[in-house]
Design a protein around this motif. Structure first.
Motif, mmCIF file in Angstrom:
data_model
loop_
_atom_site.group_PDB
_atom_site.id
_atom_site.type_symbol
_atom_site.label_atom_id
_atom_site.label_comp_id
_atom_site.label_asym_id
_atom_site.label_seq_id
_atom_site.Cartn_x
_atom_site.Cartn_y
_atom_site.Cartn_z
ATOM 1 N N THR A 165 0.823 -1.201 0.000
ATOM 2 C CA THR A 165 0.000 0.000 0.000
ATOM 3 C C THR A 165 0.859 1.253 0.000
ATOM 4 O OG1 THR A 165 -0.112 -0.007 2.416
ATOM 5 C CG2 THR A 165 -1.873 -1.164 1.229
ATOM 6 N N ASP A 166 0.178 2.409 -0.187
ATOM 7 C CA ASP A 166 0.859 3.706 -0.201
ATOM 8 C C ASP A 166 1.997 3.723 -1.209
ATOM 9 O OD1 ASP A 166 -0.817 4.606 1.872
ATOM 10 O OD2 ASP A 166 0.538 3.781 3.396
ATOM 11 N N GLY A 188 6.813 2.095 -1.280
ATOM 12 C CA GLY A 188 5.663 2.156 -0.390
ATOM 13 C C GLY A 188 5.841 1.221 0.784
#
Length: 254
Positions: A165-166, A188
């Motif tokens: 994620t991110d 990320g």
């Protein structure tokens, strides 16, 4: 029945406890699998997805579909506990099997180029202190899955990619043969829960992740930083996948 036989030998410095060496080898192999991505000469051309959601999904599919990979792992860090410092080997998807060698530190002692085979649900370690090849260690007893299953689409490592994620696209990096290829990078977080699905003993809640993707959609390098072993310091593993679409006969040693 596959008939290939391994004839590798081990170079070891005698540790205090053979079982702890085996546990360290297994845990390191699984950490290796948890960071693994695939690369290769095949794949389709054309426009590639640029967002990680699409690129990660494509990389997962390519990993799930591969017949096998050859890979190398290394770290320059010492986390202060038993750990894997380097490894290289082959993971085959069908039949599920692994063959390679590992180096690391256990109880303050170094072990170099220890041969490992996993096939037919058994783990074999060529450990000189025990007189050569032995299959007395059960991966489930060492807080680690069988390394031969790391390419399983349902329970292997490809889920780590799509659970990251991110993610944002970073700077392009050069690599490959003679450093002539240009890879897109994505940075990320890899989910600690996703890594614990592969390595139950991992302590980190999340891991800093950098993935390098080639122009065919294959992940070529993964770099992850975090707490991989209980009670350990944070460390970084770099994994390079040197070959994709590998087929190899792996069988238990004689």
């Amino acid at each position: 029945m596959r008939t290939a036989r391994s004839t590798r030998s081990a170079r070891t410095v005698r540790p205090a406890n053979p079982a702890r060496l085996a546990a360290g080898v297994l845990t390191g192999l699984v950490a290796l699998g948890a960071l693994t991505a695939c690369s290769g000469d095949g794949g389709s051309g054309g426009d590639r997805p640029t967002g990680w959601k699409e690129a990660g999904a494509e990389a997962k599919k390519l990993l799930d579909d591969t017949s096998g990979v050859e890979l190398e792992l290394s770290t320059g860090d010492d986390p202060g506990v038993n750990y894997l410092s380097s490894a290289r080997g082959t993971v085959v998807a069908d039949p599920e099997s692994f063959e390679g060698s590992v180096s690391g530190k256990v109880s303050g002692f170094s072990a170099a180029d220890v041969p490992v085979i996993s096939v037919d649900g058994k783990l074999w370690i060529n450990y000189a202190l025990l007189g050569g090849w032995t299959d007395q260690f059960n991966p489930k007893d060492l807080c680690a899955p069988d390394p031969a299953t790391l390419l399983s689409p349902s329970s292997g490592v490809s889920g780590v990619l799509t659970s990251s994620t991110d993610m944002s696209e970073g700077k392009a990096e050069r690599g490959g043969t003679d450093n002539k290829e240009v890879f897109r990078t994505y940075e990320g977080k890899a989910s600690g829960d996703a890594i614990r699905a592969i390595l139950p003993c991992a302590d980190g809640d999340s891991f800093d992740a950098t993935y390098r993707v080639d122009d065919k959609g294959y992940l070529r390098t993964a770099r992850l930083t975090g707490v991989f072993f209980p009670g350990a310091k944070s460390m970084t593993y770099t994994i390079d996948v040197t070959k994709y679409d590998v087929t190899k006969d792996i069988s238990a040693p004689e």
